[in-house]
Design an enzyme around this catalytic site. Sequence first.
Site, mmCIF file in Angstrom:
data_model
loop_
_atom_site.group_PDB
_atom_site.id
_atom_site.type_symbol
_atom_site.label_atom_id
_atom_site.label_comp_id
_atom_site.label_asym_id
_atom_site.label_seq_id
_atom_site.Cartn_x
_atom_site.Cartn_y
_atom_site.Cartn_z
ATOM 1 N N CYS A 15 0.846 -1.358 0.084
ATOM 2 C CA CYS A 15 -0.036 -0.011 0.025
ATOM 3 C C CYS A 15 0.945 1.385 -0.063
ATOM 4 C CB CYS A 15 -0.885 -0.157 1.338
ATOM 5 S SG CYS A 15 -1.965 -1.464 1.361
ATOM 6 N N ARG A 27 5.391 0.164 -6.081
ATOM 7 C CA ARG A 27 5.267 -0.888 -4.930
ATOM 8 C C ARG A 27 4.338 -2.013 -5.016
ATOM 9 N NH1 ARG A 27 6.488 2.676 -0.030
ATOM 10 N NH2 ARG A 27 4.871 1.605 1.133
ATOM 11 N N TRP A 53 -3.018 -2.774 -1.427
ATOM 12 C CA TRP A 53 -2.118 -4.060 -1.930
ATOM 13 C C TRP A 53 -3.378 -4.959 -0.798
ATOM 14 C CZ3 TRP A 53 0.624 -7.777 0.800
ATOM 15 C CH2 TRP A 53 1.035 -8.961 -0.230
ATOM 16 N N ASN A 72 -1.893 2.364 5.963
ATOM 17 C CA ASN A 72 -0.990 1.144 5.476
ATOM 18 C C ASN A 72 -0.875 0.401 6.685
ATOM 19 O OD1 ASN A 72 -0.723 2.242 2.847
ATOM 20 N ND2 ASN A 72 1.428 2.853 3.257
ATOM 21 N N GLY A 73 -0.482 -0.994 6.623
ATOM 22 C CA GLY A 73 -0.172 -1.651 7.847
ATOM 23 C C GLY A 73 -1.543 -2.773 8.218
ATOM 24 N N GLU A 84 18.345 -17.493 -6.565
ATOM 25 C CA GLU A 84 17.915 -16.223 -7.054
ATOM 26 C C GLU A 84 17.389 -16.358 -8.826
ATOM 27 O OE1 GLU A 84 17.126 -13.596 -6.103
ATOM 28 O OE2 GLU A 84 17.347 -12.215 -7.482
ATOM 29 N N LYS A 130 13.600 -15.060 -9.820
ATOM 30 C CA LYS A 130 13.353 -14.082 -10.751
ATOM 31 C C LYS A 130 12.490 -14.904 -12.045
ATOM 32 C CE LYS A 130 14.231 -11.236 -9.382
ATOM 33 N NZ LYS A 130 15.167 -10.880 -8.242
ATOM 34 N N GLU A 145 8.874 -15.128 -10.443
ATOM 35 C CA GLU A 145 8.179 -13.595 -9.931
ATOM 36 C C GLU A 145 7.672 -13.216 -11.206
ATOM 37 O OE1 GLU A 145 10.295 -11.342 -6.533
ATOM 38 O OE2 GLU A 145 11.964 -11.744 -8.073
ATOM 39 N N HIS A 162 18.562 -37.156 -4.930
ATOM 40 C CA HIS A 162 17.682 -37.386 -3.728
ATOM 41 C C HIS A 162 16.432 -36.939 -4.038
ATOM 42 C CE1 HIS A 162 21.146 -38.711 -1.755
ATOM 43 N NE2 HIS A 162 21.862 -37.556 -2.104
ATOM 44 N N LYS A 168 6.601 -4.579 -3.883
ATOM 45 C CA LYS A 168 8.148 -4.169 -3.934
ATOM 46 C C LYS A 168 8.548 -4.028 -2.401
ATOM 47 C CE LYS A 168 12.064 -2.528 -5.496
ATOM 48 N NZ LYS A 168 12.511 -3.758 -6.036
#
Length: 609
Positions: free
Chosen positions: A2, A27, A74, A99-100, A482, A486, A489, A505, A604
């Site tokens: 948010c 964001r 968000w 926000n929160g 990573e 990527k 995402e 395994h 973000k």
Amino acid sequence: MCGIIGAVAVRDVVPILIEGLKRLEYRGYDSSGLATINGEQLERKRAVGKISKLEAKLKKKSLSSKIGIAHTRWATHGKANQANAHPHFSKDNIAVVHNGIIENHSKLRETLEKAGYEFSSDTDTEVIAHQIHYHLKQGKNLYAAFLASLAMIEGTYAIAMISPLMPDSLFAARRGSPLIVGIGVGEYFLASDAAALISVTQRVIYLEDGDIVELQRDNMTITDMAGNPVERIEHISKLQADAVERGEYRHYMQKEIFEQPQAIIDTLEGRIHNGRVLEAAFGPNAGELFSKIEAVQIIACGTSYHAGMVARYWIESLAKLPCTVEIASEFRYRKPLPNPKALVVTLSQSGETADTLAALAETKRLGFGPSLAICNVPESSLVRASDLVLMTHAGPEIGVASTKAFTTQLLSLLMLTVVLARRRGMTAETENQIVTAIQSLPRQIEKMLTLNDSIEKLAEQFADKHNALFLGRGIHYPIAMEGALKLKEISYIHAEAYPAGELKHGPLALVDDKMPVIAVAPNDDLQEKLKSNLQEVNARGGQLFVFANHSSMKQGFDYINVIETGEVDEIISPIIYTIPLQLLSYHVALIKGTDVDQPRNLAKAVTVE
Ligand code: G6P
């Protein structure tokens, strides 16, 4: 996550609010809205989806006002729909954005419902609006009602409120979510992120937890929760307008991938002298604090966590210090055993990740040693809460998928390793060799970026895939992780990373001719072992895509693509091998037509738990 923007001015604030919302888009959000005061009336527009939808509504019926608050949401509590979009109203005389997370919202909601309040959303935020209204009805003035409501809230917030009862005042409060006041000439602004204010002012005040602020056109009052005035220092934000423009690039992510040579140069600036890493770069008292430590505890989330995993290999092998790396959301609830001699290193692009902040607080509570933040946002909560700081000077990173923040974090961690290793007997010669390798980074990254066109071609082979396996060994295992992160995402292809030795395994069962297997295979001690692991894939018909220094890797394989990187200095090889993996995920996402900069469901800066 948010975002909040607010303004009180002599001019129409609606264009400022819209511009601010656009600057907060990076964001991540799923709906947006704004509220203004017109005479004695609150007015509001909200829309699901992109800010352009909100703009379209404003075109149909425009709003104009000298005061307003706006929000990108968000979803946390309640679906992404218009009713849940902020601002939320109570009885048409309180408007709030938040926000929160309000942890006791169900209890508050129940009590308010009993008192006759009707809720029009599923959000936790709406309770704040009604709570303020409730206190007004009890005879309190607006400021007192705001304070009384905050006192009842358990959880985290950055809140902004306007009301026709005091049409010239914008109220706000911060606890656990960032909030910044922007100072103009005869006008004030409010934002959750300095980027939102870039077009109106560079003069900012970072509010602290517990601060309450009242903004009027020509006056600002900051108090604590008890109503006592507090002083906060004004800063000049260094964010440049052009640093957050996309320029010639199609996406911010693409721009940020290509900015990496410069980001590395900027992060190195002033930190190396005469072939040595300067200890003072970590803060004036770094020497004293580093002299006492006997272990390193790294804490981070997401991509930053992967940077920490790479650092463990450097710190243990070169600085000979035991190093543990943990995901912040796990660390904070694990009841770890405190080590007063452990340097706590937090890694964060934003410096506002709620779990990382809470984990740092937990290390302090438990009695760990001093803390060092490696962070990309100056004045962020993490920076302010740490004993030592090393800023990554990557510049604003807008793409949700982190790129240049990651490589500059790696560089910073390598510099940290050198400083710690020197204290534990690393020779000047070894330090010099590492520094020479570090200084070659911009040039070597440029070289990797020239692989762009061949990787673009290669990406075509991924477009119809549903899964992908990334392999690496040793220090390149986190780089494989990573790479997988990527890809998932931004292209929504399910991707997993494994240390190549672990293939047999379990994951080998997944390998068939439809499974692309991407391997990070530099010319190090483990290359031969990795080759044998790749043979296991080859024997099961898997499609191999191998990033290696030399095409000789091809020999003995049936289906293999080798992307040649050329010779890379071993110490910096994790940084260098990151680049082609970033390019691969970017091009796959382009082909798949996803929203590269704002992938679905992601944010973000994750400022909630
Ligand atoms: C979010 C972002 C990731 C980032 C992670 C940690 O999930 O989408 O790109 O790696 O948060 O963020 P931080 O700002 O603490 O590095």
